[in-house]
Write a protein that holds these residues in place. Structure first.
Motif, PDB file in Angstrom:
ATOM      1  N   UNK A 123       8.040   2.998   7.454  1.00 12.09           N
ATOM      2  CA  UNK A 123       9.239   3.750   7.014  1.00 12.09           C
ATOM      3  C   UNK A 123      10.126   2.977   6.042  1.00 12.09           C
ATOM      4  N   UNK A 124      10.244   1.644   6.236  1.00 11.77           N
ATOM      5  CA  UNK A 124      11.062   0.862   5.313  1.00 11.77           C
ATOM      6  C   UNK A 124      10.472   0.883   3.906  1.00 11.77           C
ATOM      7  N   UNK A 144       8.784  14.481   1.796  1.00 12.60           N
ATOM      8  CA  UNK A 144       8.633  13.183   2.452  1.00 12.60           C
ATOM      9  C   UNK A 144       9.979  12.700   2.984  1.00 12.60           C
ATOM     10  N   UNK A 145      11.034  12.888   2.205  1.00 11.34           N
ATOM     11  CA  UNK A 145      12.362  12.470   2.649  1.00 11.34           C
ATOM     12  C   UNK A 145      12.802  13.253   3.888  1.00 11.34           C
ATOM     13  N   UNK A 152      12.190   2.383   0.409  1.00 12.18           N
ATOM     14  CA  UNK A 152      12.311   1.646  -0.842  1.00 12.18           C
ATOM     15  C   UNK A 152      11.604   2.366  -1.985  1.00 12.18           C
ATOM     16  N   UNK A 153      10.413   2.900  -1.700  1.00 11.53           N
ATOM     17  CA  UNK A 153       9.654   3.578  -2.750  1.00 11.53           C
ATOM     18  C   UNK A 153      10.361   4.851  -3.203  1.00 11.53           C
ATOM     19  N   UNK A 154      10.981   5.584  -2.244  1.00 10.16           N
ATOM     20  CA  UNK A 154      11.718   6.787  -2.611  1.00 10.16           C
ATOM     21  C   UNK A 154      12.938   6.440  -3.459  1.00 10.16           C
ATOM     22  N   UNK A 155      13.616   5.350  -3.119  1.00  6.99           N
ATOM     23  CA  UNK A 155      14.777   4.925  -3.911  1.00  6.99           C
ATOM     24  C   UNK A 155      14.355   4.542  -5.324  1.00  6.99           C
ATOM     25  N   UNK A 204       0.817  -1.205   0.000  1.00  2.81           N
ATOM     26  CA  UNK A 204       0.000   0.000   0.000  1.00  2.81           C
ATOM     27  C   UNK A 204       0.855   1.261   0.000  1.00  2.81           C
ATOM     28  N   UNK A 205       2.109   1.138   0.435  1.00  5.35           N
ATOM     29  CA  UNK A 205       2.970   2.317   0.563  1.00  5.35           C
ATOM     30  C   UNK A 205       3.447   2.810  -0.795  1.00  5.35           C
ATOM     31  N   UNK A 206       3.885   1.895  -1.657  1.00  6.46           N
ATOM     32  CA  UNK A 206       4.461   2.282  -2.952  1.00  6.46           C
ATOM     33  C   UNK A 206       3.518   3.141  -3.790  1.00  6.46           C
TER      34      UNK A 206
END
Length: 297
Positions: A71-72, A22-23, A76-79, A3-5
């Protein structure tokens, strides 16, 4: 991260400023455990802070500030968002070949009303299909062509339509609707204005989706119309001996000729074609695992 991505992707679609915000919030939350507006007010705007709360990525920590949900997953989604190559501005525009196919399809439509065009198309297609009609019964010919058109239609839809993109768009529209309702409940006019702008952008994307949906239809009709006109030419213009009972339909029983109405005004050859096409198209789509409905990421 399931759901986060999508939530992070929607923020990324709004611009780099939102992913930077967000970062920044994530960095403070990981350092202190929780984050408050005063912790990040120098780095992000109040609108960006409110948007992070609306997205569900920033959740209340029982009055002690806010924490980042998953947060994890956000990391990952930000990367992935940073690593993803810049996408072309694809608004569903057609290529030159698509436009040429569209013009050719419009020309083929004339065959339905002009006998000369229909005869010309029928005569050309008969070079390829005539031997088949001489070898097997006409109902088998229709069956083979229905399977062929069903296969090509399914493959073209699978190759030319982005079902996952359409699914993502529907998810964004649903998410926008939920956020508008939440903003109305709390009387947040600033958020409503921002959501109005986002809705206009999504409506522009939706127009591109509609254009994309019509793109495979042009190619499908470019293949199907000549075949359908050939069948019409065979039944009404080729002088075939088709007067004997042609096929026994369920409930309807024997039909006296292919030209005869089998279900009201629907003639026997058309009814048989659609029955074969609908049946085998479903089987072909299952066999080839062709997606014909929008799917989310």
């Amino acid at each position: 991260m399931a759901r986060t991505a999508p939530k992070v992707e929607r923020l990324a679609d709004e611009g780099e400023a939102m992913t930077d915000a967000l970062a920044a919030v994530l960095s403070v939350a990981e350092e202190k455990g929780t984050v408050t507006w005063s912790d990040v007010s120098d780095d992000i705007t109040s609108g960006e802070w409110g948007r992070l709360i609306e997205s569900g990525l920033l959740v209340d920590a029982d009055g002690e500030g806010f924490v980042v949900d998953d947060p994890e997953g956000v990391h990952e989604a930000l990367e992935e968002a940073d690593a993803a190559p810049a996408e072309d501005d694809d608004d569903g525009s057609w290529s030159t070949w698509d436009k040429l196919a569209g013009l050719a399809t419009l020309g083929l439509f004339a065959g339905y009303s002009l006998t000369s065009v229909r005869d010309a198309i029928g005569g050309v297609i008969d070079i390829a299909l005539g031997p088949l009609a001489e070898t097997v019964p006409f109902y088998v010919v229709i069956l083979v062509l229905a399977v062929f058109t069903g296969s090509t239609s399914s493959i073209l839809q699978d190759q030319l339509m982005d079902m996952s993109g359409m699914g993502d768009h529907q998810e964004k529209m649903q998410d926008l609707k939920e956020r508008r309702e939440a903003a109305k409940e709390r009387g947040d006019d600033e958020a409503l204005d921002r959501l109005e702008e986002e809705q206009m952008e999504l409506m522009t994307d939706q127009m591109g989706m509609f254009k994309q949906q019509f793109r495979p239809m042009v190619w499908i009709m470019l293949i199907n119309i000549p075949i359908f006109l050939w069948l019409y030419w065979m039944v009404f213009g080729a002088g075939m001996s088709l007067e004997a009972p042609v096929v026994t339909f369920p409930i309807l029983g024997d039909v006296g000729s292919w030209q005869e109405g089998a279900a009201g005004p629907l003639q026997a050859w058309i009814l048989w074609y659609f029955l074969c096409s609908l049946s085998f198209t479903q089987i072909i789509r299952k066999a080839l695992n062709v997606e014909t409905t929008p799917t989310g990421s």
